[in-house]
Design a protein around this motif. Structure first.
Motif, PDB file in Angstrom:
ATOM      1  N   THR A  48      70.365  31.660  81.034  1.00 25.75           N
ATOM      2  CA  THR A  48      69.078  30.984  81.099  1.00 25.75           C
ATOM      3  C   THR A  48      69.329  29.562  80.638  1.00 25.75           C
ATOM      4  OG1 THR A  48      68.354  31.488  78.829  1.00 25.75           O
ATOM      5  CG2 THR A  48      67.879  33.127  80.532  1.00 25.75           C
ATOM      6  N   ARG A  55      70.632  28.638  77.028  1.00 27.20           N
ATOM      7  CA  ARG A  55      69.989  29.324  75.906  1.00 27.20           C
ATOM      8  C   ARG A  55      70.486  30.757  75.752  1.00 27.20           C
ATOM      9  NH1 ARG A  55      69.223  25.005  73.354  1.00 27.20           N
ATOM     10  NH2 ARG A  55      67.463  23.690  73.984  1.00 27.20           N
ATOM     11  N   LEU A  56      70.741  31.441  76.846  1.00 28.20           N
ATOM     12  CA  LEU A  56      71.308  32.790  76.812  1.00 28.20           C
ATOM     13  C   LEU A  56      72.463  32.857  77.783  1.00 28.20           C
ATOM     14  CD1 LEU A  56      68.398  35.430  76.934  1.00 28.20           C
ATOM     15  CD2 LEU A  56      70.148  35.242  75.165  1.00 28.20           C
ATOM     16  N   PHE A  77      74.016  33.493  72.168  1.00 28.88           N
ATOM     17  CA  PHE A  77      72.766  32.744  72.039  1.00 28.88           C
ATOM     18  C   PHE A  77      72.677  32.132  70.643  1.00 28.88           C
ATOM     19  CE2 PHE A  77      72.213  37.146  70.905  1.00 28.88           C
ATOM     20  CZ  PHE A  77      71.504  37.116  69.719  1.00 28.88           C
ATOM     21  N   LEU A  82      66.031  29.795  70.938  1.00 29.72           N
ATOM     22  CA  LEU A  82      65.467  30.657  71.973  1.00 29.72           C
ATOM     23  C   LEU A  82      64.005  30.310  72.231  1.00 29.72           C
ATOM     24  CD1 LEU A  82      66.902  34.150  70.928  1.00 29.72           C
ATOM     25  CD2 LEU A  82      67.749  32.619  72.722  1.00 29.72           C
ATOM     26  N   ASP A  86      63.259  33.530  76.614  1.00 24.90           N
ATOM     27  CA  ASP A  86      64.588  34.005  76.237  1.00 24.90           C
ATOM     28  C   ASP A  86      64.489  35.184  75.273  1.00 24.90           C
ATOM     29  OD1 ASP A  86      65.847  31.802  77.616  1.00 24.90           O
ATOM     30  OD2 ASP A  86      65.275  30.534  75.930  1.00 24.90           O
TER      31      ASP A  86
END
Length: 281
Positions: A48, A55-56, A77, A82, A86
């Motif tokens: 993501t 972010r991930l 992460f 987040l 997320d």
């Protein structure tokens, strides 16, 4: 001065429950926030993204896991970065996993309105690989104790400068609030993750202020903290003597390391709860 402690840059590895593999693949393929980078029968890699910042990171490789007798699924992460979407994805995925292990976690102490450019950061006990960068005036900018791929690496760096150079617009605006913002960070991998609440006891961290000591002592301490090549040429007994002085001499009315220990003790229940959740417990 303000202090903050947090968990940063967590990596978990796991097996995917067989009955949940299709559900996880469907989530990866169909969620609008997930960008699929690689997708094959027994592997996938997806992320993501928030602007240019990942972010991930979601990584599954069944064959590689079998070849190395390792958990085939990995998720990376920063819990502090987040977004809501997320967190929702993370909360959906964790119940799909089994035999979860935290293979890396960073314990970060942020020091606001404290200039750490003239601070000592040294490891107690046996010496370790050390790298540092200083500006043209000799002031510290970044220091590393331990190799980057070792089980334990400790970093001290100017977080304000790092955020102004690499952060998002929101990060930059936050950093501009402070005249000084430094971070002391403990990166722990594998077995060292278990030492997360004791690792702070492994370092010396305080201002470099020894003006009241004899000049000869000050010279030895400069060699210890600034020139390890010269330091290693000294007799072992000499090194032991001045290492003890460096560790025990009170250089400031403020014991920064003790303040961080007290903060960690206070926040430990919250951090333990986070670790337990991400570890599937």
């Amino acid at each position: 001065m303000e202090l903050k402690v947090s968990l940063d840059n967590i990596t978990i590895t796991a097996y995917i429950k067989p009955i949940k593999l299709l559900a996880l693949k469907s989530l990866i393929e169909n969620h609008t926030a997930i960008i699929v980078q690689t997708a094959m029968t027994d592997m996938f890699k997806a992320i993501t993204r928030d602007g240019s910042h990942v972010r991930l990171l979601l990584d599954y490789d069944k064959l590689k896991g079998q070849a190395f007798n390792a958990r085939p699924f990995r998720m990376e992460f920063n819990p502090n970065k987040l977004r809501t979407v997320d967190t929702e994805i993370l909360n959906t995925i964790i119940p799909y996993l089994e035999d979860i292990a935290i293979s890396r976690v960073d314990l970060a102490f942020d020091l606001f309105e404290v200039d750490c450019s003239e601070f000592i950061l040294e490891k107690k006990g046996r010496p370790t690989a050390t790298k540092e960068w200083r500006d043209q005036n000799g002031k510290l900018e970044t220091k590393y104790l331990g190799a980057s791929r070792s089980e334990k690496q400790i970093r001290l760096y100017n977080k304000k400068v790092e955020q102004l150079e690499n952060g998002s617009e929101e990060d930059k605006e936050f950093a501009k609030q402070f005249q000084h913002w430094w971070r002391l960070e403990f990166q722990l991998r594998s077995r060292s993750v278990e030492e997360i609440f004791e690792v702070i006891d492994s370092v010396i961290f305080k201002p470099f202020v020894f003006d009241d000591l004899p000049i000869e002592t000050q010279i030895y301490l400069v060699a210890y903290t600034r020139n390890k090549n010269v330091w290693q040429k000294l007799h072992r007994n000499t090194r032991t003597k001045y290492k003890k002085i460096l560790e025990t001499y009170q250089t400031s009315d403020t014991d920064y390391l003790q303040l961080m220990k007290d903060l960690l003790k206070h926040e430990r229940p919250v951090l333990e709860k986070q670790l337990a959740y991400y570890g599937g417990r």
